[in-house]
Write a protein that holds these residues in place. Structure first.
Motif, short mmCIF file in Angstrom:
data_model
loop_
_atom_site.label_atom_id
_atom_site.label_comp_id
_atom_site.label_asym_id
_atom_site.label_seq_id
_atom_site.Cartn_x
_atom_site.Cartn_y
_atom_site.Cartn_z
N ALA A 38 0.84 -1.19 0.00
CA ALA A 38 0.00 0.00 0.00
C ALA A 38 0.88 1.25 0.00
CB ALA A 38 -0.92 0.00 1.22
N LEU A 39 0.47 2.23 -0.81
CA LEU A 39 1.22 3.48 -0.90
C LEU A 39 0.91 4.36 0.29
CD1 LEU A 39 3.05 5.36 -2.53
CD2 LEU A 39 1.00 6.23 -3.68
N VAL A 40 1.93 4.74 1.03
CA VAL A 40 1.76 5.60 2.20
C VAL A 40 2.25 7.00 1.83
CG1 VAL A 40 2.43 6.02 4.59
CG2 VAL A 40 2.10 3.67 3.77
N ILE A 41 1.32 7.97 1.90
CA ILE A 41 1.67 9.35 1.57
C ILE A 41 2.02 10.07 2.86
CG2 ILE A 41 0.84 11.50 0.58
CD1 ILE A 41 -1.06 9.87 -1.13
N PRO A 42 3.25 10.55 3.00
CA PRO A 42 3.63 11.24 4.24
C PRO A 42 2.87 12.55 4.40
CG PRO A 42 5.34 11.47 2.57
CD PRO A 42 4.35 10.49 2.02
N GLN A 43 2.51 12.86 5.63
CA GLN A 43 1.79 14.09 5.91
C GLN A 43 2.73 15.28 5.85
OE1 GLN A 43 -0.20 14.09 9.66
NE2 GLN A 43 -1.24 16.02 9.31
N GLN A 44 2.32 16.32 5.13
CA GLN A 44 3.16 17.50 4.99
C GLN A 44 3.12 18.32 6.28
OE1 GLN A 44 1.97 20.26 1.95
NE2 GLN A 44 3.95 21.29 1.89
N VAL A 45 4.30 18.77 6.69
CA VAL A 45 4.41 19.61 7.88
C VAL A 45 4.21 21.06 7.46
CG1 VAL A 45 5.90 20.30 9.79
CG2 VAL A 45 6.02 17.96 8.90
N ILE A 46 3.34 21.75 8.18
CA ILE A 46 3.04 23.16 7.89
C ILE A 46 3.39 23.99 9.12
CG2 ILE A 46 1.27 24.84 7.29
CD1 ILE A 46 1.86 22.94 5.04
N GLY A 47 4.13 25.09 8.90
CA GLY A 47 4.43 26.01 9.98
C GLY A 47 3.37 27.10 10.08
N SER A 63 3.45 40.14 1.39
CA SER A 63 3.14 40.57 2.75
C SER A 63 2.41 39.44 3.48
CB SER A 63 2.27 41.82 2.73
OG SER A 63 1.92 42.22 4.04
N ALA A 64 2.79 39.19 4.73
CA ALA A 64 2.18 38.11 5.53
C ALA A 64 2.14 38.55 6.98
CB ALA A 64 2.99 36.82 5.39
N ALA A 65 1.07 38.15 7.66
CA ALA A 65 0.87 38.53 9.06
C ALA A 65 0.62 37.28 9.89
CB ALA A 65 -0.28 39.52 9.19
N THR A 66 0.31 37.48 11.17
CA THR A 66 0.05 36.38 12.09
C THR A 66 -1.02 35.45 11.55
OG1 THR A 66 0.71 37.66 14.03
CG2 THR A 66 -0.78 35.81 14.40
N GLY A 67 -0.76 34.14 11.63
CA GLY A 67 -1.70 33.14 11.16
C GLY A 67 -1.38 32.59 9.79
N THR A 68 -0.45 33.20 9.07
CA THR A 68 -0.09 32.73 7.73
C THR A 68 0.57 31.36 7.82
OG1 THR A 68 0.21 34.98 6.91
CG2 THR A 68 1.28 33.23 5.68
N SER A 69 0.19 30.46 6.91
CA SER A 69 0.82 29.14 6.84
C SER A 69 2.18 29.25 6.16
CB SER A 69 -0.08 28.17 6.07
OG SER A 69 -1.30 27.96 6.74
N ILE A 70 3.17 28.58 6.72
CA ILE A 70 4.53 28.59 6.20
C ILE A 70 4.89 27.18 5.76
CG2 ILE A 70 6.94 29.12 6.67
CD1 ILE A 70 5.15 31.57 6.75
N VAL A 71 5.25 27.02 4.49
CA VAL A 71 5.66 25.71 3.99
C VAL A 71 7.17 25.64 3.91
CG1 VAL A 71 3.52 25.42 2.69
CG2 VAL A 71 5.49 26.47 1.58
N SER A 72 7.69 24.43 3.83
CA SER A 72 9.13 24.24 3.73
C SER A 72 9.67 24.93 2.48
CB SER A 72 9.46 22.75 3.67
OG SER A 72 10.84 22.54 3.57
N GLY A 73 10.79 25.62 2.64
CA GLY A 73 11.40 26.33 1.54
C GLY A 73 11.05 27.81 1.49
N ALA A 74 10.21 28.27 2.42
CA ALA A 74 9.78 29.68 2.44
C ALA A 74 10.93 30.57 2.90
CB ALA A 74 8.57 29.86 3.34
N THR A 75 11.02 31.75 2.28
CA THR A 75 11.99 32.76 2.67
C THR A 75 11.28 33.88 3.41
OG1 THR A 75 13.47 32.27 0.82
CG2 THR A 75 13.71 34.42 1.87
N ILE A 76 11.75 34.19 4.60
CA ILE A 76 11.10 35.17 5.48
C ILE A 76 12.04 36.34 5.68
CG2 ILE A 76 10.11 35.53 7.77
CD1 ILE A 76 9.56 32.48 7.79
N GLU A 77 11.50 37.55 5.57
CA GLU A 77 12.30 38.77 5.74
C GLU A 77 11.60 39.71 6.72
OE1 GLU A 77 14.17 40.39 2.02
OE2 GLU A 77 12.78 38.97 1.08
N THR A 78 12.38 40.29 7.61
CA THR A 78 11.87 41.29 8.55
C THR A 78 12.65 42.59 8.37
OG1 THR A 78 13.40 40.55 10.28
CG2 THR A 78 11.20 39.55 10.25
#
Length: 225
Positions: A38-47, A63-78
């Motif tokens: 059986a094919l097992v699909i790993p669950q994606q981790v979301i920040g 532009s992103a504020a509190t509550g925004t979902s962050i996926v792997s590979g995202a670049t964040i700037e402050t």
């Protein structure tokens, strides 16, 4: 007559054998086929992002504020007056200082922050390897057996990053009022208790409210004379 009877019996037997084989074939096609591969699909981790005082920052150029979902590979700037925290659930979290650019990559058992410039504090939980890197290379990893924290600062123009407790001044959403919002966003539900607890409370209240009505409707002593 005997020859004709034998031929007739043989024809009937052949017809019955053919019918039985066809029925067996149809049943075989109708049975569900199971497989051990059986094919097992790993669950994606979301920040989940939380920013200081709910101020918007930049994620992947938007532009992103509190509550925004962050996926792997995202670049964040402050900018100079912004800081943030990315909560990556069971893996840990990353606190980001003002004037920072960082790319986060994560998956089950791994949480990594690649800092272009600025300061971060990476908190890796148990069973997760945390790592902070710069263009100069890796500044360290945490032990997945116990978890741990990595803190570093690599200002623009610096020759090398500075590593150690206290160097990432002003890092994280907890530097402002957004820390409360981060907890609420991560827990969700009524009073920040989480959705399972919220559903249980609502269900219990509904059952308690309907119980008297049920017994009143089924109590013959309250029937109108």
């Amino acid at each position: 007559m005997n020859v004709k009877r034998r031929k007739g019996s043989a024809a009937i037997a052949a017809l019955l054998l053919f019918s039985v084989s066809q029925i067996g074939l149809q049943i075989g096609f109708a049975e569900p086929h199971t497989t051990n591969n059986a094919l097992v699909i790993p669950q994606q981790v979301i920040g989940r992002l939380a920013t200081r005082n709910n101020q918007p920052i930049t994620v992947n150029g938007q532009s992103a504020a509190t509550g925004t979902s962050i996926v792997s590979g995202a670049t964040i700037e402050t900018s100079s007056d912004q800081s943030a925290t990315v909560n990556v659930g069971p893996l840990g979290s990353v606190d980001i200082s003002p004037n920072t650019k960082v790319m986060l990559t994560f998956e089950s058992g791994l949480l990594k922050a690649h800092v272009g410039y600025g300061c971060v504090i990476l908190h890796a939980r148990k069973n997760t390897t945390g790592e902070v890197t710069t263009e100069k290379g890796s500044i360290g990893k945490t032990d997945p057996a116990s978890g741990g924290t990595l803190e570093m600062c690599f200002p623009q123009g610096a020759a090398a990053p500075v590593v150690g407790p206290g160097v990432a001044v002003g890092a994280g959403a907890s530097a402002g009022a957004a820390s409360t919002g981060a907890v609420a966003a991560s827990a969700g539900g009524l009073f920040g208790l989480g959705w399972p607890a919220t559903i249980a409370i609502i269900a219990a209240g509904t059952a308690a409210g309907l119980t008297p009505l049920f017994f009143d409707d089924n109590n013959p002593s309250r029937a109108t004379p």
